[in-house]
Scaffold this motif. Structure first.
Motif, PDB file in Angstrom:
ATOM      1  N   PHE A  82      48.934  37.092  19.170  1.00 30.18           N
ATOM      2  CA  PHE A  82      49.423  36.128  18.189  1.00 30.18           C
ATOM      3  C   PHE A  82      50.386  35.115  18.796  1.00 30.18           C
ATOM      4  N   GLY A  83      50.766  35.314  20.049  1.00 30.22           N
ATOM      5  CA  GLY A  83      51.556  34.307  20.752  1.00 30.22           C
ATOM      6  C   GLY A  83      50.728  33.092  21.124  1.00 30.22           C
ATOM      7  N   GLY A  84      49.414  33.250  21.091  1.00 28.82           N
ATOM      8  CA  GLY A  84      48.512  32.132  21.313  1.00 28.82           C
ATOM      9  C   GLY A  84      48.050  31.568  19.980  1.00 28.82           C
ATOM     10  N   THR A  85      46.924  30.913  20.001  1.00 29.94           N
ATOM     11  CA  THR A  85      46.423  30.298  18.775  1.00 29.94           C
ATOM     12  C   THR A  85      44.945  30.625  18.592  1.00 29.94           C
ATOM     13  N   PRO A  86      44.625  31.896  18.241  1.00 34.77           N
ATOM     14  CA  PRO A  86      43.223  32.228  17.958  1.00 34.77           C
ATOM     15  C   PRO A  86      42.684  31.335  16.841  1.00 34.77           C
ATOM     16  N   SER A  87      41.428  30.944  16.968  1.00 36.25           N
ATOM     17  CA  SER A  87      40.818  30.060  15.984  1.00 36.25           C
ATOM     18  C   SER A  87      40.699  30.750  14.634  1.00 36.25           C
ATOM     19  N   ALA A  88      40.843  29.977  13.553  1.00 36.19           N
ATOM     20  CA  ALA A  88      40.676  30.517  12.215  1.00 36.19           C
ATOM     21  C   ALA A  88      39.324  31.204  12.099  1.00 36.19           C
ATOM     22  N   GLY A  89      39.340  32.402  11.487  1.00 34.71           N
ATOM     23  CA  GLY A  89      38.111  33.152  11.314  1.00 34.71           C
ATOM     24  C   GLY A  89      37.768  34.088  12.457  1.00 34.71           C
ATOM     25  N   THR A  90      38.522  34.027  13.555  1.00 40.84           N
ATOM     26  CA  THR A  90      38.288  34.961  14.665  1.00 40.84           C
ATOM     27  C   THR A  90      38.364  36.391  14.139  1.00 40.84           C
ATOM     28  N   LEU A  91      37.448  37.229  14.577  1.00 42.84           N
ATOM     29  CA  LEU A  91      37.406  38.628  14.137  1.00 42.84           C
ATOM     30  C   LEU A  91      38.315  39.478  15.023  1.00 42.84           C
ATOM     31  N   LEU A  92      39.271  40.137  14.416  1.00 42.54           N
ATOM     32  CA  LEU A  92      40.146  41.078  15.109  1.00 42.54           C
ATOM     33  C   LEU A  92      39.671  42.476  14.751  1.00 42.54           C
ATOM     34  N   ILE A  93      39.277  43.250  15.751  1.00 39.76           N
ATOM     35  CA  ILE A  93      38.694  44.563  15.500  1.00 39.76           C
ATOM     36  C   ILE A  93      39.565  45.609  16.187  1.00 39.76           C
ATOM     37  N   ASP A 119      39.751  47.176  10.414  1.00 43.55           N
ATOM     38  CA  ASP A 119      40.220  48.408  11.061  1.00 43.55           C
ATOM     39  C   ASP A 119      38.983  49.271  11.292  1.00 43.55           C
ATOM     40  N   CYS A 120      38.839  49.676  12.557  1.00 46.43           N
ATOM     41  CA  CYS A 120      37.562  50.250  12.993  1.00 46.43           C
ATOM     42  C   CYS A 120      37.773  51.370  14.005  1.00 46.43           C
ATOM     43  N   PRO A 121      38.546  52.410  13.636  1.00 45.74           N
ATOM     44  CA  PRO A 121      38.683  53.544  14.558  1.00 45.74           C
ATOM     45  C   PRO A 121      37.334  54.214  14.790  1.00 45.74           C
ATOM     46  N   VAL A 122      37.258  55.000  15.829  1.00 37.32           N
ATOM     47  CA  VAL A 122      35.976  55.563  16.248  1.00 37.32           C
ATOM     48  C   VAL A 122      36.054  57.080  16.310  1.00 37.32           C
ATOM     49  N   THR A 123      34.895  57.718  16.212  1.00 35.46           N
ATOM     50  CA  THR A 123      34.790  59.126  16.555  1.00 35.46           C
ATOM     51  C   THR A 123      33.768  59.261  17.674  1.00 35.46           C
ATOM     52  N   GLY A 124      34.031  60.197  18.568  1.00 36.69           N
ATOM     53  CA  GLY A 124      33.175  60.399  19.725  1.00 36.69           C
ATOM     54  C   GLY A 124      34.015  60.616  20.972  1.00 36.69           C
ATOM     55  N   LEU A 125      33.361  61.032  22.035  1.00 39.97           N
ATOM     56  CA  LEU A 125      34.018  61.323  23.306  1.00 39.97           C
ATOM     57  C   LEU A 125      33.732  60.199  24.303  1.00 39.97           C
TER      58      LEU A 125
END
Length: 293
Positions: A82-93, A119-125
Motif C-alpha cells: 500500500f506504499g505504492g499505488t496499485p491500480s483500482a480493481g487490482t485483486l489482493l489474494i 481472503d483465501c487460506p488454503v488446505t494441503g501440504l
C-alpha cells in the motif's frame, strides 16, 4: 497471461509461485530471504527488494506469510504494497492463515483504496502446493472470485466459496483448531500405548483403518512411530499454536466455549516452551509422555 505478484516463499508459497510461473504468468516475487527465490528467478520470475516494488503493475497480488504481523508488514509497512499505488480493481489474494479481525481490517484498507480483496487460506501440504492440488477456502464478493478463478485454478483442485470476505478465514481457523485437538489427542493415545508396551507400528496401522482415523491422525501416528520430528518438517508447533490462538480469539468474540481447544493450546504452548517450536508438530508426543504433578 496475467501480471502476478507473489509475496512469501515459504514451504507453501514457493510451490504456489512455481505453479503460476509454469502456467506462463509474468511473475514478480518478494521474500525476506531472497535466496528462496533462486529457482523462480532461474525460470523467469523477477525478484524485487520489497513488496511495494513487487506489486508494481500487478493485476493480482498474492500473499502467503506466517501471521498477522508479517501480513501487516507486507501490506502496510514502510515498503509495503500500500506504499505504492496499485491500480483500482487490482485483486489482493491473501492466502495466509490470519486472525479474523485482521482479515476484516485489511479488507477495509483495500476497499478504501478501491482494491478488491479475497481472503483465501488454503488446505494441503507443500507437495500438494507444488502439484496444484490445494483446496482454497474463499471469502469474497462473487464477482471478485469469478475474476480470480482462472488464476486460482492453477493452484488448486477446488475453490470453496464460504461467503463474504472473512468467511474463508473462519473455516480455516475452525479446521485448524480441530486439527490441533486431533493431533494432541492422538499423541496422548500413542504415549499411552507406548508406555503400556504395545507395538507402535501395529497401533499406527490399525488406527489407519479404524473409526478414529483422519488424515491428520494417521499421519501424526506414523510420524510418532518413525520418531523423525526434526526431518521433513511439514507444519510446526509454533504455527499450529498461532492458528489455535487466532481460533480461540474468534471463539471468544462469538461467545463460543472452547474447552478442548484451550487444552490443545496449552499443550502446544508447552511444546514451544520446551524448545520444539520449529520441529514437526508430531513432536507433541513429548508433552504427552510427561505426567503432570
Amino acid at each position: 497471461m496475467a501480471n502476478v505478484t507473489f509475496i512469501g516463499l515459504g514451504r507453501m508459497g514457493l510451490g504456489m509461485a512455481q505453479r503460476l510461473l509454469a502456467a506462463g504468468h509474468r511473475l514478480r516475487v518478494y521474500n525476506r530471504t531472497a535466496s528462496r527465490a533462486t529457482s523462480l528467478v532461474e525460470r523467469g520470475a523477477t525478484l524485487c527488494p520489497s513488496p511495494k516494488e513487487a506489486a508494481q503493475g500487478a493485476e493480482l497480488i498474492f500473499s502467503m506469510v506466517s501471521d498477522d504481523a508479517a501480513s501487516r508488514e507486507v501490506w502496510l509497512g514502510a515498503a509495503g504494497v500500500f506504499g505504492g499505488t496499485p491500480s483500482a480493481g487490482t485483486l489482493l489474494i491473501e492466502c495466509s492463515t490470519l486472525s479474523h479481525d485482521w482479515v476484516l481490517d485489511l479488507a477495509g484498507e483495500a476497499r478504501r483504496r478501491s482494491l478488491s480483496y479475497i481472503d483465501c487460506p488454503v488446505t494441503g501440504l507443500p507437495d500438494m502446493a507444488a502439484a496444484g492440488e490445494l483446496t482454497l477456502l474463499a471469502g469474497a464478493a462473487p464477482e471478485d472470485l469469478a475474476r480470480a478463478q482462472p488464476i486460482l485454478d492453477v493452484l488448486s483442485k477446488q475453490t470453496i466459496h464460504f461467503g463474504a470476505v472473512g468467511a474463508g478465514t473462519v473455516y480455516k481457523l475452525m479446521i485448524n483448531l480441530q486439527g490441533a485437538i486431533q493431533i494432541a489427542s492422538i499423541a496422548e493415545g500413542m504415549a499411552l500405548a507406548e508406555r503400556a508396551g504395545l507395538n507402535l507400528h501395529a497401533v499406527a496401522e490399525t488406527l489407519a483403518t479404524g473409526q478414529a482415523a483422519s488424515p491428520q491422525v494417521v499421519r501424526t501416528a506414523r510420524r510418532i512411530v518413525a520418531d523423525d520430528h526434526d526431518q521433513n518438517v511439514l507444519f510446526t508447533p509454533q504455527l499450529r499454536l498461532k492458528d489455535v490462538d487466532y481460533a480461540l480469539r474468534l471463539a471468544r468474540k462469538l461467545k463460543i466455549g472452547t474447552p478442548f481447544g484451550t487444552v490443545a493450546h496449552a499443550a502446544y504452548a508447552k511444546l514451544c516452551a520446551l524448545g520444539h517450536g520449529h520441529s514437526n508438530e508430531s513432536k507433541i508426543i513429548e508433552v504427552a509422555r510427561v505426567q503432570e504433578d
